[in-house]
Design a protein around this motif. Structure first.
Motif, mmCIF file in Angstrom:
data_model
loop_
_atom_site.group_PDB
_atom_site.id
_atom_site.type_symbol
_atom_site.label_atom_id
_atom_site.label_comp_id
_atom_site.label_asym_id
_atom_site.label_seq_id
_atom_site.Cartn_x
_atom_site.Cartn_y
_atom_site.Cartn_z
ATOM 1 N N GLY A 130 9.048 -0.038 -12.097
ATOM 2 C CA GLY A 130 9.133 1.160 -12.919
ATOM 3 C C GLY A 130 7.740 1.759 -13.048
ATOM 4 N N GLY A 131 7.616 2.728 -13.937
ATOM 5 C CA GLY A 131 6.299 3.310 -14.165
ATOM 6 C C GLY A 131 5.298 2.215 -14.529
ATOM 7 N N THR A 132 4.147 2.240 -13.882
ATOM 8 C CA THR A 132 3.160 1.172 -14.050
ATOM 9 C C THR A 132 1.782 1.781 -14.252
ATOM 10 N N ASP A 133 0.998 1.162 -15.117
ATOM 11 C CA ASP A 133 -0.301 1.707 -15.492
ATOM 12 C C ASP A 133 -1.345 1.425 -14.410
ATOM 13 N N THR A 134 -1.383 2.304 -13.417
ATOM 14 C CA THR A 134 -2.327 2.186 -12.298
ATOM 15 C C THR A 134 -2.899 3.570 -12.012
ATOM 16 N N GLY A 135 -3.775 3.646 -11.031
ATOM 17 C CA GLY A 135 -4.320 4.940 -10.629
ATOM 18 C C GLY A 135 -3.204 5.914 -10.265
ATOM 19 N N ALA A 136 -2.248 5.424 -9.457
ATOM 20 C CA ALA A 136 -1.140 6.293 -9.041
ATOM 21 C C ALA A 136 -0.282 6.678 -10.246
ATOM 22 N N GLU B 154 1.058 14.025 -23.035
ATOM 23 C CA GLU B 154 2.449 14.494 -23.140
ATOM 24 C C GLU B 154 3.283 13.947 -21.983
ATOM 25 N N LYS B 155 2.724 14.025 -20.773
ATOM 26 C CA LYS B 155 3.477 13.530 -19.608
ATOM 27 C C LYS B 155 3.651 12.017 -19.692
ATOM 28 N N LEU B 156 2.607 11.323 -20.181
ATOM 29 C CA LEU B 156 2.713 9.860 -20.305
ATOM 30 C C LEU B 156 3.820 9.503 -21.298
ATOM 31 N N ALA B 157 3.859 10.217 -22.440
ATOM 32 C CA ALA B 157 4.904 9.948 -23.437
ATOM 33 C C ALA B 157 6.286 10.221 -22.850
ATOM 34 N N PHE B 158 6.370 11.277 -22.032
ATOM 35 C CA PHE B 158 7.649 11.601 -21.384
ATOM 36 C C PHE B 158 8.074 10.459 -20.458
ATOM 37 N N PHE C 179 0.358 10.531 -11.834
ATOM 38 C CA PHE C 179 1.682 11.119 -12.081
ATOM 39 C C PHE C 179 1.805 11.573 -13.534
ATOM 40 N N ALA C 180 1.303 10.756 -14.460
ATOM 41 C CA ALA C 180 1.383 11.077 -15.892
ATOM 42 C C ALA C 180 -0.043 11.331 -16.381
ATOM 43 N N ASP C 181 -0.567 12.523 -16.077
ATOM 44 C CA ASP C 181 -1.993 12.765 -16.251
ATOM 45 C C ASP C 181 -2.355 13.468 -17.558
ATOM 46 N N ALA D 64 0.846 -1.203 0.000
ATOM 47 C CA ALA D 64 0.000 0.000 0.000
ATOM 48 C C ALA D 64 0.874 1.243 0.000
ATOM 49 N N GLY D 65 0.463 2.223 -0.762
ATOM 50 C CA GLY D 65 1.239 3.457 -0.784
ATOM 51 C C GLY D 65 0.553 4.516 -1.621
ATOM 52 N N SER D 66 1.051 5.737 -1.508
ATOM 53 C CA SER D 66 0.517 6.801 -2.358
ATOM 54 C C SER D 66 1.621 7.813 -2.642
ATOM 55 N N LEU D 67 1.405 8.582 -3.691
ATOM 56 C CA LEU D 67 2.401 9.600 -4.064
ATOM 57 C C LEU D 67 2.477 10.706 -3.015
ATOM 58 N N GLY D 68 1.355 10.987 -2.375
ATOM 59 C CA GLY D 68 1.321 12.067 -1.397
ATOM 60 C C GLY D 68 1.457 13.422 -2.068
ATOM 61 N N ALA D 69 1.730 14.428 -1.264
ATOM 62 C CA ALA D 69 1.831 15.790 -1.797
ATOM 63 C C ALA D 69 3.128 15.941 -2.589
ATOM 64 N N LEU D 70 2.985 16.510 -3.799
ATOM 65 C CA LEU D 70 4.147 16.720 -4.668
ATOM 66 C C LEU D 70 4.429 18.217 -4.757
ATOM 67 N N GLY D 71 5.657 18.578 -5.133
ATOM 68 C CA GLY D 71 5.986 19.990 -5.323
ATOM 69 C C GLY D 71 7.284 20.350 -4.641
#
Ligand code: NAP
Length: 254
Positions: free
Chosen positions: A188-194, A203-207, A198-200, A91-98
């Motif tokens: 690595g980057g995985t196709d999930t809600g989280a 353009e960000k997904l392609a990056f 992150f890649a919303d 279990a985990g989450s990205l939490g606040a980013l910035g």
């Protein structure tokens, strides 16, 4: 495949994404699964799906930040399936980013509690049950972020995930003599809600895809298969690792 036949496994964060795939994958390989997360309906749907496919699973909804919940998941494994052989603290989450100066102490603590303190609480209650079984496998879902890759704006997440590697390394040394293997799994980057949070944008997904040597992100089941391996006796000499299942994001520079 029956690599986990007769094993009892706890998977936290099983209501979606990587954890859900882990629960399904391990049940397919013969494990009895104790599934944890907060969203009760998603957990119940998972249990129905696994059971309908001929597997064994039970769920308990709760918050991994609470010690009583960590204890209750273990008690459920003992009561329903008679023991515990492996646990995935996922279990985990990205939490606040910035930028860090904009991060409040409460943001920092929330991320650490959800990702790292939860792992400590899980292990604290899982270890005695694994010892009672004569050994087993402990797993922590960490990340390449904070280990092999620095990402701006992710200080709390990176610190929590790097902390999980330290936790796993220390526990591997502490528990090896008693037959418990302990590993961190680094998707690595995985196709999930989280992942989508992150890649919303396209353009960000392609990056993000382009950061990986394989030029794509993972399906959750690709991460789950590695977790099933680490939980199984096929990984009987694998302990203390930070295992990258990351499509080459850690080694790619172009
Ligand atoms: P996800 O679909 O959002 O799954 C996160 C899971 O954690 C959900 O089941 C969620 O369930 C559970 N969870 C979060 N906070 C919780 C809490 N306080 N109490 C109980 N359960 C909680 O995202 P995911 O990508 O599968 O993430 C799984 C793990 O992989 C995370 O540790 C993440 O950091 C790690 N990871 C993901 C990626 C990626 O690209 N996706 C890459 C590297 C590492 P509820 O909301 O129902 O509580």
């Amino acid at each position: 495949m029956d690599a986990l036949q007769g094993k009892v496994v706890i998977v936290t964060g099983a209501s979606s994404g990587i954890g859900r795939a882990m629960a399904r994958c391990m049940a397919q390989q013969g494990a009895a699964v104790v599934a944890g997360a907060r969203r009760r309906d998603e957990l119940e749907a998972l249990v129905v799906e696994i059971t309908a496919a001929g597997g064994r699973a039970v769920a308990l909804a709760g918050d991994v930040r609470e010690e009583a919940y960590a204890e209750a998941l273990v008690q459920l494994a003992l009561a329903r399936f008679g023991g515990l052989d492996a646990a995935v603290n996922n279990a985990g989450s990205l939490g606040a980013l910035g930028p860090l100066p904009a991060l409040g102490l409460d943001d920092w603590q929330a991320t650490l509690q959800t990702n790292l303190t939860s792992a400590f609480l899980g292990a604290k209650h899982q270890i005695p049950a694994l010892l009672a079984r004569g050994g087993g496998s402990l797993l922590f879902t960490s990340s390449f972020v904070g280990h092999t890759v620095g990402m701006p704006g992710m200080a709390a997440y990176a610190a929590s995930k790097a902390g999980m590697i330290g936790l796993a390394t220390s526990l591997a040394a502490e528990l090896g003599p008693q037959g418990i293997r302990v590993n961190a799994l680094l998707p690595g980057g995985t196709d999930t809600g989280a992942g989508r949070e992150f890649a919303d944008t396209p353009e960000k997904l392609a990056f993000v895809q382009g950061l990986h040597a394989l030029r794509r992100i993972a399906e959750p089941m690709e991460i789950a298969r590695a977790a099933a391996f680490l939980a199984s006796d096929a990984a009987s000499f694998v302990t203390g690792t930070a295992m990258r299942v990351d499509g080459g994001v850690s080694i790619c520079r172009t």
